[in-house]
Scaffold this motif. Structure first.
Motif, PDB file in Angstrom:
ATOM      1  N   LEU A 107      -4.140   3.912   3.945  1.00 59.73           N
ATOM      2  CA  LEU A 107      -2.473   3.514   4.392  1.00 59.73           C
ATOM      3  C   LEU A 107      -2.890   1.526   4.701  1.00 59.73           C
ATOM      4  O   LEU A 107      -2.477   1.270   4.883  1.00 59.73           O
ATOM      5  N   ALA A 108      -4.228   1.123   5.386  1.00 61.94           N
ATOM      6  CA  ALA A 108      -3.814   0.112   5.662  1.00 61.94           C
ATOM      7  C   ALA A 108      -4.457  -0.305   4.489  1.00 61.94           C
ATOM      8  O   ALA A 108      -4.107  -2.080   4.639  1.00 61.94           O
ATOM      9  N   ARG A 109      -5.551  -0.256   3.615  1.00 60.72           N
ATOM     10  CA  ARG A 109      -5.530  -0.487   2.680  1.00 60.72           C
ATOM     11  C   ARG A 109      -3.982  -0.526   1.951  1.00 60.72           C
ATOM     12  O   ARG A 109      -3.716  -1.927   0.943  1.00 60.72           O
ATOM     13  N   GLU A 110      -3.525  -0.282   2.393  1.00 60.25           N
ATOM     14  CA  GLU A 110      -1.804   0.346   0.954  1.00 60.25           C
ATOM     15  C   GLU A 110      -1.147  -0.495   1.764  1.00 60.25           C
ATOM     16  O   GLU A 110      -0.354  -0.845   0.961  1.00 60.25           O
ATOM     17  N   MET A 111      -0.554  -1.000   2.731  1.00 61.79           N
ATOM     18  CA  MET A 111      -0.023  -0.719   3.939  1.00 61.79           C
ATOM     19  C   MET A 111       0.220  -2.694   3.938  1.00 61.79           C
ATOM     20  O   MET A 111      -0.829  -3.094   5.366  1.00 61.79           O
TER      21      MET A 111
END
Length: 241
Positions: A165-169
């Motif tokens: 999530l941290a990579r995508e968001m």
């Protein structure tokens, strides 16, 4: 008082860590189980004659997805009647009595400042729900920092999911923090959660704090956040235990 109960069927159980399990529960009588990210449900367990000694509340770890199934993540408490029952007696296919969603531990409609989501252990549950919901619906949000404290890397819940999530968001930062891990290859934070948010907020910029976990962590966080100059109104909490 709780006036609305549903019969839930346990559809899946997954051992997540040595003492933590994920339980998926479906409410067949409902077309969908609607709730706000951050809310909790109460289970009425057959462990006592008195209602108030049978009820156990757990934050919903899944996000609202239009189905009639929710996920709870539960840690086994030594000597705890509720979790002992859930871990020893409940199987896939078991029935549980589940309340309607409750609680006001939810994100502000239009947050106007950085959000610090601070948790320990299964306290990550409501934040997982919130962050997935924001990401899924592409809801605009200020910078979000998830500061998640556990003892060791083995105790981390949803770690791969949060890293992903941290990579995508955009605007979402995942800060797992280990207090007792000696692994030299550990890539995250070390120590306790308090030092992490204090260091990120050295500039004292406006922030909202959402705290979820055991009483000791929440009490210390409230004290430290106010000592940094923030108002009590900036702090929202969900207490476990």
């Amino acid at each position: 008082m709780l006036d609305q109960w549903y019969t839930g069927i346990v559809t899946r159980i997954l051992q997540e860590t040595a003492n933590t399990r994920r339980f998926w529960i479906k409410m067949p009588e409902l077309g969908r189980f609607d709730f706000k990210p951050g809310q909790f449900v109460t289970l009425d367990l057959p462990i006592h004659e008195k209602k108030n000694k049978r009820w156990r509340s757990y934050s919903i770890a899944s996000h609202p997805n239009g189905t009639n199934e929710i996920e709870l993540v539960i840690v086994l408490l030594e000597g705890g009647a509720g979790t002992t029952y859930l871990f020893n007696e409940v199987r896939e296919g078991s029935e549980l009595t589940v309340s309607k969603p409750q609680g006001a531990f939810t994100l502000p409609e239009q947050p106007d400042r950085d959000l610090f989501l601070v948790c320990t252990g299964t306290g990550i549950a409501p934040f997982r729900s919130m962050v997935h919901y924001l990401h899924l619906h592409q809801i605009p949000h200020p910078p979000i920092y998830l500061v998640f404290g556990t003892r060791t890397e083995q105790d981390l819940l949803y770690a791969d999911e949060m890293r992903c999530l941290a990579r995508e968001m955009p605007g979402f930062t995942y800060l797992p923090t280990l207090s007792r891990d000696e692994n030299p290859d550990w890539w995250g934070q070390r120590g306790y959660v308090h030092a992490v948010y204090e260091s990120l907020l050295a500039d004292k910029r406006p922030a909202h704090f959402f705290l979820c976990g055991w009483k000791a962590m929440i009490d210390e966080a409230k004290q430290r956040i106010q000592a940094m100059g923030y108002d009590r109104k900036d702090i929202h909490l969900e207490l476990y235990g």
